[in-house]
Every structure is written in C-alpha cells, then in structure tokens.
Motif scaffolding. Structure first.
Motif, PDB file in Angstrom:
ATOM      1  N   ALA A 193       0.825  -1.208   0.000  1.00  0.00           N
ATOM      2  CA  ALA A 193       0.000   0.000   0.000  1.00  0.00           C
ATOM      3  C   ALA A 193       0.861   1.260   0.000  1.00  0.00           C
ATOM      4  CB  ALA A 193      -0.928  -0.005   1.212  1.00  0.00           C
ATOM      5  N   THR A 194       1.964   1.223   0.741  1.00  0.00           N
ATOM      6  CA  THR A 194       2.874   2.377   0.766  1.00  0.00           C
ATOM      7  C   THR A 194       3.552   2.555  -0.585  1.00  0.00           C
ATOM      8  OG1 THR A 194       3.258   2.078   3.134  1.00  0.00           O
ATOM      9  CG2 THR A 194       4.851   3.407   1.935  1.00  0.00           C
ATOM     10  N   VAL A 195       3.898   1.447  -1.232  1.00  0.00           N
ATOM     11  CA  VAL A 195       4.474   1.534  -2.575  1.00  0.00           C
ATOM     12  C   VAL A 195       3.492   2.217  -3.522  1.00  0.00           C
ATOM     13  CG1 VAL A 195       5.277   0.232  -4.582  1.00  0.00           C
ATOM     14  CG2 VAL A 195       5.936  -0.496  -2.288  1.00  0.00           C
ATOM     15  N   LYS A 196       2.220   1.813  -3.447  1.00  0.00           N
ATOM     16  CA  LYS A 196       1.213   2.424  -4.314  1.00  0.00           C
ATOM     17  C   LYS A 196       1.068   3.912  -4.032  1.00  0.00           C
ATOM     18  CE  LYS A 196      -1.570  -1.744  -5.031  1.00  0.00           C
ATOM     19  NZ  LYS A 196      -2.905  -2.385  -4.836  1.00  0.00           N
ATOM     20  N   ALA A 197       1.163   4.274  -2.758  1.00  0.00           N
ATOM     21  CA  ALA A 197       1.060   5.691  -2.400  1.00  0.00           C
ATOM     22  C   ALA A 197       2.244   6.479  -2.965  1.00  0.00           C
ATOM     23  CB  ALA A 197       0.991   5.845  -0.886  1.00  0.00           C
ATOM     24  N   HIS A 198       3.448   5.924  -2.837  1.00  0.00           N
ATOM     25  CA  HIS A 198       4.627   6.593  -3.398  1.00  0.00           C
ATOM     26  C   HIS A 198       4.526   6.704  -4.920  1.00  0.00           C
ATOM     27  CE1 HIS A 198       6.614   6.946   0.360  1.00  0.00           C
ATOM     28  NE2 HIS A 198       7.020   5.693   0.470  1.00  0.00           N
ATOM     29  N   THR A 199       4.013   5.648  -5.547  1.00  0.00           N
ATOM     30  CA  THR A 199       3.890   5.667  -7.002  1.00  0.00           C
ATOM     31  C   THR A 199       2.890   6.733  -7.445  1.00  0.00           C
ATOM     32  OG1 THR A 199       4.413   3.300  -7.097  1.00  0.00           O
ATOM     33  CG2 THR A 199       3.394   4.278  -9.047  1.00  0.00           C
ATOM     34  N   SER A 200       1.779   6.848  -6.723  1.00  0.00           N
ATOM     35  CA  SER A 200       0.811   7.902  -7.037  1.00  0.00           C
ATOM     36  C   SER A 200       1.446   9.277  -6.888  1.00  0.00           C
ATOM     37  CB  SER A 200      -0.410   7.786  -6.124  1.00  0.00           C
ATOM     38  OG  SER A 200      -1.107   6.581  -6.361  1.00  0.00           O
ATOM     39  N   GLY A 201       2.272   9.428  -5.849  1.00  0.00           N
ATOM     40  CA  GLY A 201       2.983  10.692  -5.676  1.00  0.00           C
ATOM     41  C   GLY A 201       3.931  10.985  -6.817  1.00  0.00           C
ATOM     42  N   LEU A 202       4.571   9.937  -7.336  1.00  0.00           N
ATOM     43  CA  LEU A 202       5.473  10.109  -8.467  1.00  0.00           C
ATOM     44  C   LEU A 202       4.715  10.558  -9.710  1.00  0.00           C
ATOM     45  CD1 LEU A 202       7.757   6.959  -8.035  1.00  0.00           C
ATOM     46  CD2 LEU A 202       8.428   9.334  -7.684  1.00  0.00           C
ATOM     47  N   PHE A 203       3.546   9.958  -9.944  1.00  0.00           N
ATOM     48  CA  PHE A 203       2.741  10.373 -11.096  1.00  0.00           C
ATOM     49  C   PHE A 203       2.452  11.872 -11.034  1.00  0.00           C
ATOM     50  CE2 PHE A 203       0.654   5.927 -11.581  1.00  0.00           C
ATOM     51  CZ  PHE A 203       1.801   5.457 -12.201  1.00  0.00           C
ATOM     52  N   ALA A 204       2.079  12.349  -9.850  1.00  0.00           N
ATOM     53  CA  ALA A 204       1.705  13.758  -9.707  1.00  0.00           C
ATOM     54  C   ALA A 204       2.930  14.673  -9.809  1.00  0.00           C
ATOM     55  CB  ALA A 204       0.991  13.974  -8.378  1.00  0.00           C
ATOM     56  N   LYS A 205       3.991  14.341  -9.081  1.00  0.00           N
ATOM     57  CA  LYS A 205       5.156  15.232  -9.038  1.00  0.00           C
ATOM     58  C   LYS A 205       5.933  15.256 -10.353  1.00  0.00           C
ATOM     59  CE  LYS A 205       6.066  15.131  -4.044  1.00  0.00           C
ATOM     60  NZ  LYS A 205       7.081  14.859  -3.001  1.00  0.00           N
ATOM     61  N   LEU A 206       5.961  14.116 -11.049  1.00  0.00           N
ATOM     62  CA  LEU A 206       6.729  14.048 -12.287  1.00  0.00           C
ATOM     63  C   LEU A 206       5.886  14.337 -13.514  1.00  0.00           C
ATOM     64  CD1 LEU A 206       8.859  10.839 -11.537  1.00  0.00           C
ATOM     65  CD2 LEU A 206       9.525  13.239 -11.234  1.00  0.00           C
ATOM     66  N   ALA A 207       4.575  14.510 -13.305  1.00  0.00           N
ATOM     67  CA  ALA A 207       3.644  14.776 -14.413  1.00  0.00           C
ATOM     68  C   ALA A 207       3.712  13.667 -15.457  1.00  0.00           C
ATOM     69  CB  ALA A 207       3.921  16.136 -15.042  1.00  0.00           C
ATOM     70  N   VAL A 208       3.620  12.420 -14.977  1.00  0.00           N
ATOM     71  CA  VAL A 208       3.634  11.271 -15.874  1.00  0.00           C
ATOM     72  C   VAL A 208       2.351  10.471 -15.678  1.00  0.00           C
ATOM     73  CG1 VAL A 208       6.136  11.125 -15.896  1.00  0.00           C
ATOM     74  CG2 VAL A 208       4.856   9.820 -14.189  1.00  0.00           C
ATOM     75  N   GLU A 209       2.110   9.558 -16.614  1.00  0.00           N
ATOM     76  CA  GLU A 209       0.863   8.791 -16.592  1.00  0.00           C
ATOM     77  C   GLU A 209       1.062   7.318 -16.292  1.00  0.00           C
ATOM     78  OE1 GLU A 209      -2.098  10.048 -16.911  1.00  0.00           O
ATOM     79  OE2 GLU A 209      -1.538  12.099 -17.429  1.00  0.00           O
ATOM     80  N   ASN A 210       2.294   6.815 -16.401  1.00  0.00           N
ATOM     81  CA  ASN A 210       2.501   5.387 -16.217  1.00  0.00           C
ATOM     82  C   ASN A 210       3.925   5.094 -15.765  1.00  0.00           C
ATOM     83  OD1 ASN A 210       4.171   5.123 -18.692  1.00  0.00           O
ATOM     84  ND2 ASN A 210       2.240   5.596 -19.717  1.00  0.00           N
ATOM     85  N   ARG A 211       4.178   3.837 -15.440  1.00  0.00           N
ATOM     86  CA  ARG A 211       5.454   3.435 -14.867  1.00  0.00           C
ATOM     87  C   ARG A 211       6.590   3.488 -15.884  1.00  0.00           C
ATOM     88  NH1 ARG A 211       4.039   0.119 -10.021  1.00  0.00           N
ATOM     89  NH2 ARG A 211       5.943  -1.120 -10.183  1.00  0.00           N
ATOM     90  N   VAL A 212       6.280   3.250 -17.141  1.00  0.00           N
ATOM     91  CA  VAL A 212       7.326   3.339 -18.156  1.00  0.00           C
ATOM     92  C   VAL A 212       7.887   4.750 -18.233  1.00  0.00           C
ATOM     93  CG1 VAL A 212       7.777   3.253 -20.637  1.00  0.00           C
ATOM     94  CG2 VAL A 212       6.560   1.382 -19.538  1.00  0.00           C
ATOM     95  N   GLN A 213       7.025   5.750 -18.128  1.00  0.00           N
ATOM     96  CA  GLN A 213       7.494   7.136 -18.150  1.00  0.00           C
ATOM     97  C   GLN A 213       8.407   7.423 -16.957  1.00  0.00           C
ATOM     98  OE1 GLN A 213       3.556   8.896 -18.371  1.00  0.00           O
ATOM     99  NE2 GLN A 213       3.907   9.521 -20.481  1.00  0.00           N
ATOM    100  N   ILE A 214       8.076   6.870 -15.800  1.00  0.00           N
ATOM    101  CA  ILE A 214       8.950   7.026 -14.628  1.00  0.00           C
ATOM    102  C   ILE A 214      10.300   6.372 -14.892  1.00  0.00           C
ATOM    103  CG2 ILE A 214       9.297   6.350 -12.208  1.00  0.00           C
ATOM    104  CD1 ILE A 214       6.248   6.540 -11.850  1.00  0.00           C
TER     105      ILE A 214
END
Length: 225
Positions: free
Chosen positions: A195-216
């Motif tokens: 659950a914490t991983v998912k929360a961090h990933t959601s934060g990455l989407f917002a902060k990096l302005a990306v839509e998916n994991r490949v973009q990260i």
C-alpha cells in the motif's frame, strides 16, 4: 437494496477479426466486463469510442491506415477520455512506447493467457498501470537508442531536476520501478508495505507529471545517462 455495479465497458481495436473475436469471447464471459464496440483501424476506433464512450479501449498499435498511436493520442485528448490498454506482439516497440507516452495506462501481449488479459483490463479500468516488468525493461531498452551528446545532456539535466524535487523514498521507489520491479518486489526491497508503494507511485505520477510506470523508468534512465 444493493445494486450490482455496471460492468466495465470495453472497445476492442485490432485489424485482425480473429483477435477481436477471441478477445470478445474472453471478456464477455466475465460478469463485470462487457464489449460494447469493435474497430479495425484507428479512424474507426475514434468513431466508435466517440459513440460508445467506453471505460477502456484495447488498442492495437500496428494497423493498416491510421495506427494505434495516432488514434490513442486523439482519443485521450477528447473528454470523456477512456483508459487505453495497448495490444502488442512486440514487433513494434517504438509504437508501444509512443502510446504509453501519450497516456496509455499499460500494454498486454496478444498471446497473454486469458487470466492475464482480464487482470490487465481490470487494472486499467481501476486507473492502475498494467505493465509487465520484463516487457517494461524491453521497452526502456528500445527507448534508449543512440542520441547526440547535446540531446543526452538536455534529457539528463531535465530528469535530474525532476528527481531532485522528490523525497528520498520516492526516488528509491522510482529507481525500483526503473529496474522493472513489481509493487510486491518494491515493497520487499524497501521494507515497506505494498500500500505504501502504491502511495509513493501515485505521488510520483503527480510530481513528475507522468501517466505510467514506463514514463517514470525512462526519466530515471535519462537522469543516469
């Protein structure tokens, strides 16, 4: 009295009628999923999506006429935009990368067993990425071909500025994603919950302005280039 939720509405886009038929049989056998339209090329896909307003589009990337990349870009630019799951045989890595960069939430191989296809559809319908770690690594490799020194430097500097705005744990999560790890594997590496991983990933989407994991993952690779 509780009512059953409406099934996820899906449009199938593939120039091969047999592929569409097989996908329809797989999907329509599930009570929470239903196929509401089909298309054999990008132009037809745009028309069907505009008419049916589905929740999810399964989009082939290589078709006669308008390809899936161009169609995905136009579909996602028109509200209400569905979520797009790319279909691929992996003979078209660059097109898949392009579709993901335009905002598609994931990809599924055409020879994926039915349970895997259904899981990917449900994940994308829920707004979650459906990206195979092994295939993600291949896509990243396809995206990191030869570039000029100036282009590499510009991409590296821009990526490092974005990563500098993250917390240490978010950077660790981003690097684990770039290594192709799934959420449970990231949780194990970082000694945190899924659950914490998912929360961090959601934060990455917002902060990096990306839509998916490949973009990260691509951004992390650019920062390390």
């Amino acid at each position: 009295m509780d009512t059953e939720p409406e099934p996820v509405r899906i449009v199938l886009v593939d120039d091969d009628q047999l592929v569409r038929m097989a996908l329809r049989l797989i999907i329509d056998g599930e009570p929470d999923l239903t196929v509401v339209g089909e298309a054999a090329d990008g132009d037809a896909a745009i028309a069907v999506v505009g008419k049916e307003e589905p929740d999810v589009v399964l989009m082939d990337v290589r078709m006669p006429g308008r390809d899936g990349l161009s169609a995905t870009e136009e579909i996602l630019a028109r509200p209400p935009a569905p979520r797009v799951l790319v279909l691929t045989t992996f003979d078209s890595d660059e097109l898949v990368l392009g579709a993901l960069r335009t905002g598609a939430l994931g990809f599924v191989l055409k020879d994926t067993p039915p349970p895997g296809i259904l899981a990917a559809v449900r994940a994308v319908a829920a707004g979650e990425p459906a990206l195979s770690p092994a295939a993600t690594a291949r896509l990243i490799a396809a995206a990191t071909g030869p570039r000029s020194p100036d282009a590499r430097r510009a991409s590296r500097d821009a990526a490092r500025r974005k990563l500098a705005a993250l917390t240490e744990r978010e950077v660790q999560t981003a690097r684990a994603i770039a290594d192709g790890l799934s959420n449970p594997e990231i949780a194990q590496r970082l000694h945190i919950s899924v659950a914490t991983v998912k929360a961090h990933t959601s934060g990455l989407f917002a902060k990096l302005a990306v839509e998916n994991r490949v973009q990260i993952a691509l951004l992390v690779r650019d920062a390390d280039d």
